[in-house]
Structures are given as C-alpha cells and as structure tokens.
Design a protein around this motif. Structure first.
Motif, short mmCIF file in Angstrom:
data_model
loop_
_atom_site.label_atom_id
_atom_site.label_comp_id
_atom_site.label_asym_id
_atom_site.label_seq_id
_atom_site.Cartn_x
_atom_site.Cartn_y
_atom_site.Cartn_z
N GLN A 57 -9.23 -6.01 1.46
CA GLN A 57 -8.83 -6.60 0.19
C GLN A 57 -9.85 -7.68 -0.16
OE1 GLN A 57 -4.98 -8.42 0.06
NE2 GLN A 57 -4.91 -8.35 -2.18
N TYR A 80 -12.41 1.40 2.04
CA TYR A 80 -11.97 1.19 0.68
C TYR A 80 -11.70 -0.31 0.51
CZ TYR A 80 -9.48 1.73 -3.73
OH TYR A 80 -9.09 1.66 -5.04
N VAL A 126 -9.20 -0.32 5.06
CA VAL A 126 -8.84 -0.81 3.74
C VAL A 126 -8.97 -2.33 3.76
CG1 VAL A 126 -7.05 -0.99 1.99
CG2 VAL A 126 -7.30 1.12 3.31
N ILE A 182 -10.00 -3.07 -1.93
CA ILE A 182 -9.09 -3.31 -3.05
C ILE A 182 -9.59 -4.53 -3.80
CG2 ILE A 182 -6.72 -3.83 -3.70
CD1 ILE A 182 -5.81 -2.51 -1.14
N SER A 197 -9.40 5.71 -6.93
CA SER A 197 -8.24 4.88 -6.60
C SER A 197 -7.94 5.00 -5.11
CB SER A 197 -7.03 5.32 -7.43
OG SER A 197 -6.67 6.65 -7.07
N LEU A 198 -7.03 4.13 -4.65
CA LEU A 198 -6.66 4.14 -3.24
C LEU A 198 -6.00 5.46 -2.85
CD1 LEU A 198 -6.26 2.69 -0.51
CD2 LEU A 198 -4.13 1.76 -1.42
N LEU A 238 0.83 -1.21 0.00
CA LEU A 238 0.00 0.00 0.00
C LEU A 238 0.86 1.25 0.00
CD1 LEU A 238 -2.93 -0.87 2.44
CD2 LEU A 238 -2.91 -0.89 -0.04
N SER A 298 -3.87 0.60 -8.59
CA SER A 298 -5.10 1.08 -7.96
C SER A 298 -6.18 0.04 -8.00
CB SER A 298 -5.57 2.38 -8.65
OG SER A 298 -5.87 2.11 -10.00
#
Length: 922
Positions: free
Chosen positions: A202, A268, A200, A270, A335-336, A51, A319
């Motif tokens: 995933q 967020y 965040v 991913i 995007s991140l 990250l 991203s």
C-alpha cells in the motif's frame, strides 16, 4: 452450513468441522484456495479485510472490529468461501496486526519481567509460524500484504525458518494425510502444489502521483509505464534478488516453500487514499457525471441505472486505479482483482504453475481438489499443526511441537545476540571476581567479589539472556569458591577467622587428616597470645581458642600440672553426671529474651560452640553449694550494707533446690541461665598463694610479665572495733563505706592499746590492713595493677602503693582498658582483667567475694561463678582468676572493636565486702 451462512466469514476450525451443503452445479468443480497474511499499521481500516471485500465485491468483513475486539491475541484463520467463483479465502490474523498487537499488550500485566515478556512474544511468534506453515500447505495462491511500499527483509529470515520447519515436519504430515483421497504427489509433497506468493503493498502519502500520471521530471517526455507500475517492477526485482541470494527461491520450484512467476507480475501497489475528502467527493461526483454522459445513448433508467452507477464508482474507488485508460501513450494499470485473477485462472483451468527456471526445468506437481477432498486434508493438517485435539494423531502433534526448536535460530535473533553478548561478558565477570583474591576466603569476601563481578557483567551484558547468565555467574563463582577456596567460617572467641580451608572437626579419639576431602583439622586462627596460669606465677603461650572449654579450662588445667596444681583452692560446683550419656539442657522458659533463640543442642552441634561434649573436669566439691544460692544473690549488686544474718536469709534450703545430674548447662553461668543446672567445667578459679605475710607490700608481686612499678597491691584499711559487753555479738560492715569511718573531728586510734578519749563510753578500736589488686593482662603477656578505672599503679620508690583500694571497690571497674605498651600498628591493644589479688589479714574479719561481670552492652547478661558469695578465711593470699572468654548459649561475647565504648564492658562494683567476724565463745 446453509447457503445463507456462506456470506459471513467463519473460523477455519468451524468451517472444517461443519457439513457444507454445496450446490450440485459446483460440487464436482475444482477449488482454488487463496491465503492472505501480512502486517497492518494503525490505519483507519484493516488492510487485509478490505482486500477481501474488494476481491469479492461484497461487504464480508467488518472494517471497524466490533465484538471481535474482545478476543485474544492468539493467531487465528478466518475463511470465506465464494462458491460462484470457486475461491476459498483464508485470512490469517496474528500479532502482526494492530488489533491483535493491542490485545497482546493488554494481556501483559504491569509486573511482568523482561524475560517473561520476551517468552510471551516468542510464543506468539511460534504460533504465527505454525499457522503460516499450515497456509503454505493448503493454499494455491498466497497474498503477502504490507502497509507501505518498502519490502520488509525480515520476511527472508521468516521464510527460511518456515522452509527448515517444513522439511523437519514433512514426515509427520505425510503420516497424517496418508489415508486422505488425494493424489500420490500430494501425499508425498504434503501440498496440492508449490504455492505462488504474491505481494500487495500500500502506497503511503510520501509518494504522490500527479494528475497526468507523472511524479516529476520532464513533462514533455511521456513515459511508457506509470510511476506505480515502475515501482512495482522495482519491487519485483528487489524481492527476487533477495530470495535468490538467500536460496529461498531456487531453480526447481517443487523444492521451494513457494514460487513467484517468471513472466507475470507478482507485486501490486495500492495507491494512497486521497487525504482531501472534499476533493474525493467532487471527483466521485465528476466521474458519475461522466458516466451519465457516456451512457446517455443507453435506455437504462431507474434503480438499475443507479446500481450501475454505484458499481462503476465502487470499482474505480476500490481498485484505486490512477488511470483507467491510456493517457499519453502509457499502458493501462490493472485493478487488484485483475492482478489476482490472472493467477487464480491458472488454478481453476488446471494449468498449474510452471515456475521452474534453469536449463532443465522440472515440472512441478499440481492438483485442483474438490471442496470435500480439500476439507479432509485441511482438517488433518489443522489437527496436527494447530488444534492438537484429535487423540488419534496426538502423538504426531507432540512431535511437531518438538520440532519447533529449528525456529529459534531464525526467529530469536535478539535472543541469539543477547546470548552471544552475555557469553562474552562472562569471562570479564569471572576475572573481576578472581582479582586480588586470597587462596582461601570467607563468605563475606565471596559476596563482595560476586557483587563486583555482577557490576562488570551488567556493564557488558544485554538482552533477554541477562538473567539466565547472571545466575550462571552466581553458580560459577560459587563452584570456584567451594572447590578448595572456601575458608572455614568459624570465628574464634576473640573474633578471628580460622585460617584453614573448609574442614571437619576430628571426633573424639580421631587424628587430624589433611588428605581427606574435606580435611579433618582443628580450628586455628594463627593467633597466639601469652597468658599466665591461675595463680599468675607462670606464663606460657596459648593458641587462639575456638571453644569456651579450651579458653577457660584446658589451658589453665595444663599449666596447673607445672605450677599451681598443689595450691589450696576453693572449688566451684560443676555438673556431676548420674547417667553415662548426659545431654545439654534445652529449656528456654527461664532464659533472657536475648538468649531465647537457639537451643543447647543446636549450639552443641555448631562451632565454635560453648556446649562441646568434653568430659567434666575432676572436682572434689560436694553438692552443698548449689546454683540456686548464686542466682538468688544477683539482685542488688554490691550493696555493701548487708549483715551476715541478711546473707543467711537469701540462701534457701539445699533440699529445695538441688542441681540436675542428668542435664548440664551448655555454656557459662550467667544471670539468664535456668535454675538448677551446672556447667560441665568451671571457667573461674580461686586459689591461695599462701598466708597473708607471703605478700610483701614493699616489693609487690614477684611474678613475671609485670610492667615495672605496677605490681603493687592497693591497701585496704579496715577498722575493727572492740565492743563493750552489751554490744558483744553485733556486727558492723567494714567494706570501706561511710559506716566504717569515724565522725568528723574525731581522731582515729593509731596504735593498738591507745585510747581515744575519757569516760565510760570509750571503746577500743583496732585497724586491720588488707590488700586488693585488679590485675590486667594483654595478649603479649604485659601485666599491671590498676588503681582506678583509668589509672595504673606506678610505684617508683620504696613503701608500696599509696592509693587506697576504696576507689576500685566502690566503682565499676572496666573489663578492658588500653594497654600501656601499644605496638607499632594502628590497631589498639587492649588489656583484659585477668585476676583479682586479695590479701586477707589475720584478724577477726570475714571477707565475702561476689564477682559479677557484664562483658558487653545490654542486654548482655551478667556472668558470675557457680557460687557467688565466697567467704575468704582470714590470713590468706588469694587469687581469683577471671574467665579468658565469655559465652552464652547463643555464642561468644566478643571483645570490643575499635569504635565501641569500653564502659559497656565492666566488672560490677561490690565485688568485696568485709564484716567483723563473730568472736569465738569462751
């Protein structure tokens, strides 16, 4: 630290101690601190490091470990300072990461116990909490990274623990940063602002996104948000509800550990990496071709064009955007870097976070420090919370460590469960221990009940507290046992326990006292038996003895005053003190190997002991009979062929071996005793009931307790041969052996004066009759004479016993035989050899008495009186009383149990020898 060294991550401790040379253009600008923490799984590359590489658009952290893999499992913070963007990244690595977890598992040895391993893991957890508290105190924005798309609810408990810990250590942190050049609000709240926490996640391979952005449903009906954005919104609602319910988040943001934005995205997701590498390469090639078509109007070429293509491809791949433009009316996913930068911009523009909600929201404090100011505060906090190296604030750091106990209720949920479970199991174990218990019981019963309690406890108790509460169970059961329930551990000489609870023995002249704690009492097993006196003419009940003097001396001494005190006797030699305070002998050099452990002094102090400090009994025997004479005669037991001259050779001079008058033998005389010592009392007795004619062979022994028909002594016929003049003075053994019987086909002389044949060599033979009886007595006073190892004398008519005594004299007689009158119980009753009756006729005979008793299997020693070769004068009715109990310096020789063979307990053969006495010269 030069600018060239800023591109690599360094440890936070090294960063705070180094002198960073900032550019003059950025020196006065504010600094935004972003912290990253969370968990990682066994994915190909570490998530948190990748990250930062994505956010900084640089290859800062190595994704494949390297030299760092040889580190420790402790938590640590790495820092990367991006001066251009005015962002300082702090990356926390802990046992929650796969690399650190692997190192922790490797550091645990194979023999580590469950409890020790649990303490090791909890120590790492506490260290992780301190590092997190540090990051929550120095950062503006925090990123919580999780390797899947589901929220881990254990963070709720963790954040509540951190909030409680922060409130506890807040005064200590204020004292640490009171001199730092920051605002008053910072000093009061110990942080630049309430940090904003972002999440965040995933996405793993379970949630696929189709090419057109739809995960399912009706493809004709387009949706406003993509599936990933709808997942983000759902996670935001879930996280907010959880934290609000647990009051981690409240209306006033200044009182919270962290805040979440009310009108901005704080989650967020991913997207998952495509598992098809060929398809991924083709997709990247296609995007490059599209980029070439779009940029065909531009005149960029050469290396710059290649760099632009690489940057575009890297941004699209790192991203992880599923779509970079509007498709079917959907909103474009950010995007991140864009997700994080909208929060960082609020910090760098000094707007701050306005995350308070409610009717009257209170604005929270906010400060954007320069790098130098932040370093001063962060360094002081690092010394207080993590490093503990500064001597000036060592006391504050110690106090912080003492406040870590507030984490136990939150982090050690398994410990709390284990303690609750074990506490519920303890009463069940206590009940199992106390079930079917007598009021007083021994150590063996205590251990058996404790083992049963531990079995019940192990069925219900679980977890890391198992061992601690098992030890508590041990202590509780021992306290219950020792608090008035402990039975006296002493065993009587007949192997029975004392029935009293734990007590002390009265000292000489002291009276028993039940009211003392512990009470002062004599031992008592409540066992009573009936025994006869030394001569056997009087019976009396007796208590179960606990020491050898009470068993073999005191009881018979008491009956002597009523019965046989005036009878003629042969006294055995005993210890004659020459000092007012004699001591028991403690020389172990000449003892048997089985007797070599345990000194006389140790046996004197322990109960039941054979070395009690009693006053020696009165005796009229001189020191002419010594111990050395008896010990030298224990070689061949009962040879039966020794002459008087041979006996005289065995006896050394009295000058060579005299008994000690300073040390006494702390027990009974046996074959393993050191020479030159005598006991303080004799356990044997030899008395004379009267002349030989006082025994009537037709009526037997007229004494109480005999089984009818079993009180008759066995006849022992001895041949007395009158020699011719040339044979005068020679002696011949007449102990019943082969030499005392005539040759075959030769008639014996029946009456005195009769001849056996003609010729000059004829001699005149005389016959003398002695009587011998081995008397056995059981605990109920039943007595009988034995005519063999397995036979009882039974005379129904007149005439006396018919069986000769040669059988009992030439074999080993048992010390214990089953009693002929068994009780109703299942336990067999044994009769013990108590007395030996000997009727010596009025004839020129010399009867020698040599008693030797082995009261147990080898290596049990052979017991004998203080004088072994006792010559009984003619015309006497003698009684040898055997000891009631046998004991060495190590302890008593207990009677046989039910499953022990009786042939190991025996009286050795050869107890009597008869020889012709020398005629008195005319």
């Amino acid at each position: 630290m030069k600018e060239a060294n800023m591109a690599v991550p360094v440890n936070i401790g090294a960063l705070l101690q180094s002198d960073l040379l900032e550019d003059a253009a950025y020196r006065d600008d504010g600094l935004c601190v972003v912290g990253i923490f969370g968990k990682s799984n066994m994915q190909p590359g570490p998530l948190k490091e990748s990250l930062i590489n994505t956010l900084a658009d640089k290859h800062i952290f190595s994704l494949f470990g390297g030299a760092e893999d040889g580190g420790t499992a402790d938590s640590h913070i790495q820092a990367f300072y991006n001066q251009e963007n005015r962002v300082l990244y702090l990356l926390l690595s802990s046992v929650c990461d796969s690399r650190q977890l692997l190192r922790a598992c490797q550091s645990l040895s194979a023999g580590t116990g469950h409890s020790d391993a649990h303490d090791f893991w909890k120590g790492l957890d506490r260290q992780h909490c301190l590092h997190l508290l540090y990051m929550f105190s120095v950062c503006h924005v925090l990123l919580l990274v999780h390797p899947n798309q589901t929220f881990d609810v254990t963070y709720d408990r963790l954040f509540r623990a951190l909030d409680a810990l922060r409130q506890k250590v807040l005064p200590l942190i204020r004292a640490a940063i009171k001199d730092c050049p920051v605002s008053k609000e910072w000093k009061v709240n110990c942080r630049p602002c309430p940090p904003r926490l972002l999440f965040v996640f995933q996405m793993n391979g379970t949630l696929k996104i189709s090419a057109n952005g739809e995960s399912g449903g009706n493809p004709d009906k387009p949706k406003k948000h993509s599936p990933r954005r709808r997942l983000q919104h759902a996670l935001e609602d879930q996280i907010y509800r959880i934290f609000r319910k647990s009051r981690v988040l409240t209306n006033q943001s200044s009182n919270c550990l962290f805040t979440v934005p009310a009108n901005q995205a704080f989650v967020y997701v991913i997207p998952a990496v495509d598992e098809d590498p060929v398809g991924a390469l083709i997709g990247q090639l296609r995007s490059n071709c599209i980029l070439c078509d779009q940029d065909s109007t531009t005149s960029v070429s050469g290396p710059r064009r290649y760099q632009q293509m690489r940057r575009s491809a890297r941004q699209s791949s790192c991203s992880g955007d599923s779509g970079t433009m509007s498709m079917g009316g959907q909103l474009v996913d950010c995007s991140l870097k864009e997700f994080l930068w909208q929060h960082v911009e609020l910090v760098l523009t000094k707007k701050g976070f306005d995350d308070s909600v409610g009717r009257n929201p209170q604005p929270s404090h906010f400060e954007l420090p320069t790098y130098s100011k932040w370093v001063q505060v962060a360094s002081r906090l690092h010394q207080v919370l993590i490093s503990n190296t500064d001597e000036e604030i060592a006391e504050l750091a110690t106090k912080v460590q003492s406040q870590l106990k507030v984490l136990e209720g939150f982090l050690e949920a398994d410990t709390k469960f284990s303690e609750n479970r074990c506490q519920k199991a303890l009463p069940l174990a206590h009940s199992a221990y106390q079930s079917n218990l007598p009021h007083n019981y021994t150590t063996t019963v205590h251990k058996n009940q404790l083992a049963q309690a531990l079995r019940v406890y192990s069925q219900h108790a679980r977890g890391v507290a198992f061992q601690r509460y098992a030890l508590q169970l041990h202590e509780d059961c021992y306290k219950f046992w020792s608090n008035g329930h402990q039975l006296c551990e002493e065993r009587s000489l007949t192997d029975q326990h004392c029935v009293h609870k734990f007590h002390l023995l009265p000292q000489p002249g002291e009276k028993p006292d039940m009211d003392r704690n512990p009470p002062v009492l004599n031992h008592n097993s409540r066992g009573r038996s009936t025994s006869s006196c030394n001569c056997g003419r009087k019976q009396a009940p007796r208590e179960d003895p606990f020491d050898i003097q009470a068993a073999n001396h005191d009881f018979y001494q008491m009956l002597e005053e009523k019965c046989c005190g005036k009878l003629e006797r042969i006294e055995f030699p005993v210890f004659q003190p020459s000092t007012p305070d004699p001591a028991p002998a403690c020389n172990q050099a000449q003892r048997l190997p089985c007797e070599a452990s345990g000194s006389g002094e140790a046996e004197r102090l322990k109960e039941p002991s054979t070395a009690q400090s009693h006053t020696p009994g009165d005796t009229s025997l001189s020191l002419a009979l010594s111990l050395g004479q008896s010990t030298d005669s224990l070689g061949p037991y009962g040879d039966g062929d020794g002459t008087e001259a041979q006996v005289q050779q065995k006896r050394p001079s009295l000058v060579d071996r005299q008994p000690s008058t300073v040390e006494y033998l702390p027990g009974m005389m046996h074959s393993g005793c050191p020479k030159g010592l005598l006991p303080k009392f004799s356990s044997w007795s030899l008395v004379k009931l009267g002349p030989a004619k006082s025994y009537n062979c037709h009526t037997g022994l007229e004494q109480p307790g005999f089984v009818p028909g079993s009180s008759f002594l066995l006849p022992w016929d001895l041949v007395i041969r009158s020699r011719s003049e040339e044979d005068t003075g020679l002696t011949e053994p007449l102990d019943g052996g082969t030499s005392s019987w005539p040759a075959p086909n030769k008639t014996l002389v029946g009456k005195r004066g009769s001849t056996g044949g003609l010729g000059r060599s004829r001699r005149r033979d005389d016959m003398a009759r002695a009587f011998v009886g081995f008397e056995y007595e059981d605990s109920r006073g039943r007595r009988f004479i034995s005519s063999g190892p397995d036979k009882i004398v039974k005379v129904l008519g007149p005439g006396g016993a018919k069986d000769p005594a040669t059988r009992v004299l030439n074999t080993d007689m048992p010390l214990y035989i089953p009693s002929p009158s068994q009780g109703r119980g299942l336990k067999p009753h044994y009769a013990q050899l108590a007395r030996l009756f000997i009727v010596v006729p009025d004839a020129p005979l010399e009867v020698t008495l040599t008693p030797q008793v082995q009261p147990g299997p080898p290596p049990c020693p052979v017991f004998h009186p203080e004088q072994t070769d006792l010559v009984l004068p003619p015309d006497g009715f003698w009684v040898l009383r055997f000891p009631y109990s046998y004991a060495t310096e190590r302890g008593p020789c207990y009677p046989p149990k039910e499953n022990q063979p009786l042939n190991n307990y025996k009286v050795l053969r050869g107890i009597l020898r008869a020889t012709t006495a020398n005629p008195v010269p005319q």
